[in-house]
Design an enzyme around this catalytic site. Structure first.
Site, mmCIF file in Angstrom:
data_model
loop_
_atom_site.group_PDB
_atom_site.id
_atom_site.type_symbol
_atom_site.label_atom_id
_atom_site.label_comp_id
_atom_site.label_asym_id
_atom_site.label_seq_id
_atom_site.Cartn_x
_atom_site.Cartn_y
_atom_site.Cartn_z
ATOM 1 N N ARG A 67 0.808 -1.218 0.000
ATOM 2 C CA ARG A 67 0.000 0.000 0.000
ATOM 3 C C ARG A 67 0.840 1.266 0.000
ATOM 4 O O ARG A 67 0.573 2.201 -0.769
ATOM 5 C CB ARG A 67 -0.938 0.021 1.210
ATOM 6 C CG ARG A 67 -2.218 -0.757 1.040
ATOM 7 C CD ARG A 67 -2.692 -1.296 2.370
ATOM 8 N NE ARG A 67 -1.683 -2.145 2.985
ATOM 9 C CZ ARG A 67 -1.492 -3.428 2.626
ATOM 10 N NH1 ARG A 67 -2.277 -3.979 1.728
ATOM 11 N NH2 ARG A 67 -0.540 -4.147 3.172
ATOM 12 N N THR A 68 1.851 1.316 0.863
ATOM 13 C CA THR A 68 2.634 2.547 0.970
ATOM 14 C C THR A 68 3.347 2.852 -0.327
ATOM 15 O O THR A 68 3.272 3.973 -0.851
ATOM 16 C CB THR A 68 3.647 2.441 2.127
ATOM 17 O OG1 THR A 68 2.939 2.188 3.349
ATOM 18 C CG2 THR A 68 4.435 3.729 2.276
ATOM 19 N N LYS A 96 26.498 -4.794 -2.724
ATOM 20 C CA LYS A 96 27.937 -4.712 -2.991
ATOM 21 C C LYS A 96 28.670 -3.930 -1.906
ATOM 22 O O LYS A 96 29.879 -3.722 -2.004
ATOM 23 C CB LYS A 96 28.173 -4.039 -4.347
ATOM 24 C CG LYS A 96 27.473 -4.719 -5.512
ATOM 25 C CD LYS A 96 27.668 -3.907 -6.795
ATOM 26 C CE LYS A 96 26.904 -4.499 -7.973
ATOM 27 N NZ LYS A 96 27.039 -3.683 -9.196
ATOM 28 N N ARG A 117 11.649 3.792 2.548
ATOM 29 C CA ARG A 117 11.357 2.897 3.664
ATOM 30 C C ARG A 117 12.622 2.115 3.981
ATOM 31 O O ARG A 117 13.291 1.615 3.076
ATOM 32 C CB ARG A 117 10.214 1.933 3.333
ATOM 33 C CG ARG A 117 10.044 0.826 4.375
ATOM 34 C CD ARG A 117 8.782 0.029 4.182
ATOM 35 N NE ARG A 117 7.626 0.817 4.574
ATOM 36 C CZ ARG A 117 6.393 0.328 4.678
ATOM 37 N NH1 ARG A 117 6.164 -0.945 4.429
ATOM 38 N NH2 ARG A 117 5.391 1.106 5.022
ATOM 39 N N HIS A 145 6.063 6.226 11.148
ATOM 40 C CA HIS A 145 5.481 6.083 9.821
ATOM 41 C C HIS A 145 4.605 7.323 9.590
ATOM 42 O O HIS A 145 3.386 7.258 9.603
ATOM 43 C CB HIS A 145 4.644 4.804 9.775
ATOM 44 C CG HIS A 145 4.364 4.300 8.391
ATOM 45 N ND1 HIS A 145 4.519 5.084 7.262
ATOM 46 C CD2 HIS A 145 3.901 3.091 7.946
ATOM 47 C CE1 HIS A 145 4.180 4.373 6.188
ATOM 48 N NE2 HIS A 145 3.818 3.169 6.584
#
Length: 331
Positions: A67-68, A96, A117, A145
């Protein structure tokens, strides 16, 4: 239907002219929160515009999201921006050994704003300190959030007609649930009474209870979830027990089904009580709740589009007046 009466609450216009970050909701004033809600209202009326035409937005998701990520990307697309980014850190140079700082500086060469995120608490704040473009926190570990919080506030306002003096029940994973942590800090302006319903293993962290006391936020702790416990709720905010946050899977198995909200529990609830959930759900809301008029979690997710359109504009210096006078609306 709401008459969007924020005009009477909001006696002056805030002007955001400089690009800015959206890392935490804790540093936003009451007026700024109401201003962002008003922006979201305008986008709900007309979500398709070209206010960000010519801009590039990067979505960097070091943790899984549905959703986000999709609502951020949809918000950017509906505003006319182009979207770049990744949905899995395994396909990036992080595998890496590239540092977060170098990733952020590199992506800043290509994008006008970055929604990120990350699994590490404080990663978004760190990114905002090194990036020359706005950083939007799309969730950092179990910490915050803020974009979810804005859509939660918008959902509460839409359904209750106010943010003031509400009984809000936070249920489930209050230890790792970053959405409930953000909601506590944002609601400090609106005189809520919070009810924390959680097993001891997932209780609200002490730092947030101290925060409530320091900001004169009323809270009550409960161990049981039943129809009597939630009878005076205005908002029930269910949360998923997050398996990915547990280092001890035996502990997860003990608590994962401790609270399940079913339709029979809603018998004594206020008629206008609404159930929110940041999603995804596992089994903490039974499917027989879905067709109840109290269920609002699907609409809540839809509100994420309008809230995140507002966040992009806030970060890129587009004001409420710009939105109201916008002539690029696409119906």
């Amino acid at each position: 239907m709401l008459n969007f009466a924020l005009e009477t609450i909001f006696s002056y216009t805030l002007i955001f002219t400089d690009m800015q970050n959206f890392v935490t909701i804790a540093n936003l004033s009451k007026d700024e929160i109401l201003y962002l809600i008003r922006m979201a209202q305008e986008f709900e009326k007309h979500p398709n515009r070209e206010l960000l035409k010519g801009k590039v937005v990067a979505t960097l998701f070091f943790e899984p999201s549905t959703r986000t990520r999709l609502s951020f990307e949809t918000a950017a697309n509906r505003l006319g921006a182009r979207v770049i980014g990744f949905t899995d850190a395994k396909v990036t140079s992080a595998t890496k050994g590239e540092t977060l700082k170098d990733t952020i500086l590199m992506v800043s060469n290509y994008a006008d704003a970055i929604a990120m995120r990350h699994h590490i608490e404080g990663a978004a704040q760190y990114a905002s300190e090194v990036a020359p473009v706005p950083i939007i926190n799309a969730g950092d570990g179990a910490h915050e959030h803020p974009s979810q919080c804005l859509l939660d506030l918008y959902s509460i306002y839409k359904t209750q007609g106010t943010l003031e003096n509400l009984n809000i029940y936070l249920i489930g994973d209050l230890k790792y649930g970053r959405t409930v942590h953000s909601l506590i800090t944002a609601m400090r302006h609106f005189n809520p009474t919070f009810h924390f319903v959680a097993p001891k293993e997932l209780a609200m962290p002490q730092e947030y209870k101290i925060y409530c006391k320091e900001h004169n936020i009323n809270f009550i702790e409960h161990a049981d979830l039943n129809e009597n416990t939630i009878s005076d709720a205005d908002i029930i905010y269910m949360t998923r027990v997050q398996k990915e946050r547990f280092s001890d899977l035996m502990e997860y198995e003990r608590v994962k089904n401790v609270y399940i909200l079913n339709r029979s529990m809603l018998r004594l609830c206020k008629d206008n009580m609404k159930i929110l959930h940041p999603l995804p759900r596992v089994n903490e809301i039974a499917y027989d709740v879905d067709d109840s008029h109290h269920a609002y979690y699907i609409q809540q997710a839809k509100n994420g589009l309008y809230a995140r359109e507002a966040i992009f504009c806030y970060c890129l210096g587009i004001t409420l007046d710009d939105i109201k006078s916008d002539t690029t609306i696409i119906d």
